[in-house]
Every structure is written in C-alpha cells, then in structure tokens.
Design a protein around this motif. Sequence first.
Motif, short mmCIF file in Angstrom:
data_model
loop_
_atom_site.label_atom_id
_atom_site.label_comp_id
_atom_site.label_asym_id
_atom_site.label_seq_id
_atom_site.Cartn_x
_atom_site.Cartn_y
_atom_site.Cartn_z
N ALA A 117 3.91 8.04 4.17
CA ALA A 117 4.80 8.25 5.32
C ALA A 117 4.05 8.08 6.63
O ALA A 117 4.59 7.54 7.60
CB ALA A 117 5.43 9.64 5.24
N ALA A 118 2.80 8.53 6.66
CA ALA A 118 1.99 8.37 7.87
C ALA A 118 1.75 6.88 8.17
O ALA A 118 1.82 6.45 9.32
CB ALA A 118 0.67 9.12 7.72
N ALA A 119 1.45 6.12 7.12
CA ALA A 119 1.25 4.68 7.30
C ALA A 119 2.52 4.00 7.79
O ALA A 119 2.48 3.14 8.69
CB ALA A 119 0.79 4.05 5.98
N GLY A 120 3.66 4.40 7.24
CA GLY A 120 4.92 3.83 7.69
C GLY A 120 5.25 4.21 9.12
O GLY A 120 5.78 3.40 9.88
N LEU A 121 4.91 5.43 9.51
CA LEU A 121 5.16 5.87 10.89
C LEU A 121 4.30 5.10 11.88
O LEU A 121 4.79 4.66 12.93
CB LEU A 121 4.90 7.37 11.00
CG LEU A 121 5.11 8.00 12.38
CD1 LEU A 121 6.54 7.79 12.87
CD2 LEU A 121 4.79 9.50 12.34
N PHE A 146 0.83 -1.20 0.00
CA PHE A 146 0.00 0.00 0.00
C PHE A 146 0.87 1.25 0.00
O PHE A 146 0.62 2.20 -0.75
CB PHE A 146 -0.93 0.00 1.22
CG PHE A 146 -1.61 1.32 1.47
CD1 PHE A 146 -2.73 1.66 0.75
CD2 PHE A 146 -1.11 2.21 2.41
CE1 PHE A 146 -3.37 2.88 0.97
CE2 PHE A 146 -1.73 3.43 2.63
CZ PHE A 146 -2.86 3.77 1.90
N VAL A 147 1.89 1.27 0.85
CA VAL A 147 2.80 2.41 0.91
C VAL A 147 3.49 2.61 -0.44
O VAL A 147 3.65 3.74 -0.92
CB VAL A 147 3.85 2.20 2.03
CG1 VAL A 147 4.96 3.23 1.93
CG2 VAL A 147 3.18 2.26 3.40
N TYR A 148 3.89 1.52 -1.07
CA TYR A 148 4.57 1.62 -2.37
C TYR A 148 3.65 2.18 -3.45
O TYR A 148 4.00 3.14 -4.14
CB TYR A 148 5.09 0.24 -2.78
CG TYR A 148 5.60 0.18 -4.19
CD1 TYR A 148 6.83 0.72 -4.54
CD2 TYR A 148 4.83 -0.42 -5.20
CE1 TYR A 148 7.29 0.68 -5.84
CE2 TYR A 148 5.29 -0.47 -6.50
CZ TYR A 148 6.52 0.07 -6.83
OH TYR A 148 6.96 0.04 -8.13
N PHE A 149 2.47 1.58 -3.58
CA PHE A 149 1.57 2.00 -4.66
C PHE A 149 1.02 3.40 -4.42
O PHE A 149 0.89 4.20 -5.34
CB PHE A 149 0.42 1.00 -4.81
CG PHE A 149 0.81 -0.27 -5.50
CD1 PHE A 149 1.16 -0.25 -6.84
CD2 PHE A 149 0.84 -1.47 -4.83
CE1 PHE A 149 1.53 -1.42 -7.50
CE2 PHE A 149 1.21 -2.64 -5.47
CZ PHE A 149 1.55 -2.62 -6.81
N ARG A 150 0.69 3.72 -3.15
CA ARG A 150 0.12 5.03 -2.87
C ARG A 150 1.19 6.12 -2.89
O ARG A 150 0.92 7.24 -3.35
CB ARG A 150 -0.58 5.01 -1.51
CG ARG A 150 -1.32 6.29 -1.17
CD ARG A 150 -2.45 6.57 -2.14
NE ARG A 150 -3.50 5.58 -2.02
CZ ARG A 150 -4.54 5.67 -1.19
NH1 ARG A 150 -4.65 6.73 -0.42
NH2 ARG A 150 -5.45 4.72 -1.18
N GLY A 151 2.40 5.81 -2.40
CA GLY A 151 3.44 6.83 -2.31
C GLY A 151 4.32 6.91 -3.54
O GLY A 151 4.35 7.92 -4.24
N VAL A 152 5.05 5.82 -3.83
CA VAL A 152 6.02 5.84 -4.92
C VAL A 152 5.33 5.92 -6.27
O VAL A 152 5.70 6.70 -7.14
CB VAL A 152 6.93 4.60 -4.84
CG1 VAL A 152 7.91 4.59 -6.00
CG2 VAL A 152 7.67 4.57 -3.51
N VAL A 153 4.30 5.09 -6.45
CA VAL A 153 3.61 5.05 -7.74
C VAL A 153 2.58 6.19 -7.85
O VAL A 153 2.53 6.90 -8.87
CB VAL A 153 2.91 3.69 -7.95
CG1 VAL A 153 2.14 3.68 -9.27
CG2 VAL A 153 3.94 2.56 -7.94
N GLY A 154 1.79 6.37 -6.80
CA GLY A 154 0.72 7.37 -6.85
C GLY A 154 1.14 8.77 -6.49
O GLY A 154 0.40 9.73 -6.74
#
Length: 287
Positions: free
Chosen positions: A257-261, A242-250
């Motif tokens: 970053a909030a999800a990772g935190l 989710f972090v990859y698709f929403r952050g890096v891709v999207g």
Amino acid sequence: MYALVLPGLLFFVLFAYVPIFGNVVAFQAFSPFLGIEGSPWVGFDNFIRIFSDPEVGRAVANTITIALLQIVFSFPAPILLALLLNSLLSNRIKRVVQSIVYLPHFISWVIVISIWQQILGGAGPVAALFESIGVDGVNIMSNPDTFKLLVTSQVIWKDIGWGTIIFFAAIAAIPQELYEAAAVDGAKPWRQMWHVTLPGLVPVISLLLVLTVGNVLTVGFEQLLLQQPIVGADAAQVIDTFVYFRGVVGGDWGISAAAGLIKGIIGTLLVLGANRLAKKMGTDGVL
C-alpha cells in the motif's frame, strides 16, 4: 443530463474515490483478519522499508526504462500511422488498413503473448529461420537483454490502431479551408502535412502526452506479470508486479500500500508538472 452523468459519476466514486481511504493501510501492519480498525499502526515504517529494499530499486528502474521506451516509440506510433493513412487517396484502403491494425486492441494480453510466443519463441518460425542459417538456441521471448524492447513492440502492435482513431478524429476536425489555402499558396502534400495537419494535432498530442506522463509508472501489469516467469524478475519486475507479489501473494499489505501511495503521489505531481509545461508552450493542457 444529470441522469446521464450519474452512472459515470457513481463509477468513479465507487472505484476511484472510495478506495482512496484504503491508503491508511500504508501506515499499518495490516492484516485482513484484523481489518483496518484492528491492525496496529506503524507510522512511516513501511515507507522506510520501501526505500531500503533493493527489490524496490530494481522495480523502479525497470518501470522507468520501459516507460521511457514507450513514450519514445509507442506514443508517436499512432500519430505516424494516422498521418500515413491520411495521405492515402483511397478511402476504402484507409478503412481496411485501419480495421486490421486496431483489431489487436480487443485481444487480451494472454492471447497476445501466446501469439508472440508461437512466433518468436524457441519453437517458432523465427527460431527455425535462425537455425537454418546456423544460429541455434534463439528465443527472443526469453531473452532478458531485449525484453524491454519486446514489451514496447507488443504495446505498439496491440494499441497502435486504437490510438490512430483519436488522431483521425483530430485530423477530421481540421478545417478543409486551411488545406485549400495551403494548396493555393503552392504547398505540396508534404508541406500541407507539416504546416496544417501537425499544428492541428498539437492540442490532442499535448493532452495525451500529459496523461501519458501521469501514467509513466504504470507500464502494463498483466503484460509483464504473464511474461515474468519466462525472463525472470530482474528484467520484468516493475512497481505494479512488486505490489502484487509482495502484497497479494506475500501478504505484506502495508509495504504494498505504501508503494502504491507513493506511485499515486508521483503520478499526480507529474500530471501537474506536465500540464503546467504544456500551458507554457501555448497549449490548453488538461486542467
């Protein structure tokens, strides 16, 4: 001694502690073109969006399910294999079997999934076997209903041999006099394993279990990312993907970053809680 420690210390400083400052992105509408200093602050808006996003709920549910399956099945697998190999009389057979089972650890997930696809995919021998008995269209690799069990099986196949090395070392550290005393008291091999070997493994098992609980929300990014197109996001979407698709891709860096935190905070609390529980049960724990 300090010179020997320095490379490892620098590694953790550069790749573990310095990136912590990047968590400020979780409180910004971050743009790579503006940077951290130029991106506007949004407070807790990214966290509010996370808790109201249905995709996050699905990712969390899949993550927890896969993590529990891996704790129940993947974690004890190296222990059982180490006990089994330790019971063999021939050291040559032990070395051969151990060498065979730990080789998959050095194979990348791309190759592992390709191998499994060739065997369990729609054109593989397993599908051909089912066709021979009148069952058509069997493709285990693309079945979302059994995907989480498939992921767990892949982890066991890839890492069981590597984990066995740790438990072999722990078994080797058990004083031989304990086995001799047990044999004098009439304990058979099964009793020796139950009353000598397993208690000797408890400190290592406790340590690894605490660390495993701390990583419960990390269930194999590359493994799941490679297989998500086959089974779909409903079955394979986890927090890391989710972090990859929403952050890096999207490009939605703030919510990623909030999800990772949040993931990091929960992992820290789980480690502290598991460590405290381990100490209450009489083991040393981690901290």
